[in-house]
Design an enzyme around this catalytic site. Structure first.
Site, PDB file in Angstrom:
ATOM      1  CG  ASP A  34      77.902  35.328  -4.304  1.00 37.89           C
ATOM      2  OD1 ASP A  34      78.287  34.464  -5.123  1.00 37.89           O
ATOM      3  OD2 ASP A  34      76.775  35.317  -3.783  1.00 37.89           O
ATOM      4  CB  ILE A  35      82.725  32.506  -6.039  1.00 40.18           C
ATOM      5  CG1 ILE A  35      81.760  31.368  -5.700  1.00 40.18           C
ATOM      6  CG2 ILE A  35      83.790  32.678  -4.964  1.00 40.18           C
ATOM      7  CD1 ILE A  35      82.409  29.997  -5.710  1.00 40.18           C
ATOM      8  CD  GLN A  97      68.399  28.918   3.249  1.00 43.28           C
ATOM      9  OE1 GLN A  97      67.231  28.789   3.630  1.00 43.28           O
ATOM     10  NE2 GLN A  97      69.421  28.917   4.085  1.00 43.28           N
ATOM     11  CG  HIS A 103      73.619  33.228   2.755  1.00 44.26           C
ATOM     12  ND1 HIS A 103      73.020  31.996   2.920  1.00 44.26           N
ATOM     13  CD2 HIS A 103      73.422  33.557   1.455  1.00 44.26           C
ATOM     14  CE1 HIS A 103      72.487  31.596   1.779  1.00 44.26           C
ATOM     15  NE2 HIS A 103      72.708  32.537   0.870  1.00 44.26           N
ATOM     16  CG  HIS A 105      72.721  37.327  -1.234  1.00 43.58           C
ATOM     17  ND1 HIS A 105      73.577  36.732  -2.121  1.00 43.58           N
ATOM     18  CD2 HIS A 105      71.917  36.351  -0.758  1.00 43.58           C
ATOM     19  CE1 HIS A 105      73.295  35.441  -2.192  1.00 43.58           C
ATOM     20  NE2 HIS A 105      72.288  35.185  -1.374  1.00 43.58           N
TER      21      HIS A 105
END
Length: 138
Positions: A34-35, A97, A103, A105
């Site tokens: 994750d960025i 979301q 997705h 996490h």
């Protein structure tokens, strides 16, 4: 890859149009860092085939995402020294979301890290708990 949404950020990662730090991949899933990490080692696991949320994801893709998330959770503890791991999935804007491609996490947790629960647990009304349970079970 199966179907893709040409406007989806995560589909663009799957196709390689947008770069990502990939940490695992197989025929059904891809996992990448994750960025905007919540903690060190925060990764995302997605199905290769576009599915907006838990209501749309193919059950086999959901199983595959869960299996990869489980593997990454173990690696976070073994290799990053995490003291625990949160697996988090949000569905719909009301549930936070922000990218509408299913997705999961994988958020490593470290004793003393700054993350806190998004709610303060408190006892519920037991009649309402029972009524909601009956609706879900029925």
């Amino acid at each position: 890859m199966g179907s893709a949404d040409p406007d989806c950020l995560f589909c663009k990662i799957v196709t390689g149009e947008i770069p990502a730090t990939i940490v695992a991949e197989d025929d059904r899933t891809i996992a990448f860092m994750d960025i905007n990490p919540a903690t060190r080692g925060h990764a995302l696991v997605i199905p290769r085939t576009h599915a907006r949320d838990v209501h749309e994801i193919d059950p086999e893709d959901l199983k595959a995402v869960a299996a990869v998330a489980q593997q990454l959770a173990g690696k976070a503890c073994e290799r990053l020294g995490a003291d625990g791991v949160n697996l988090l999935n949000s569905n719909g804007r009301a549930a936070w979301q922000t990218v509408f491609h299913f997705h999961m996490h994988v958020i490593p947790r470290y004793d003393g890290d700054p993350l806190r629960l998004p709610w303060v647990p408190s006892p519920g009304d037991m009649d309402d708990v029972a009524a909601a349970g009956a609706q879900l079970a029925g």
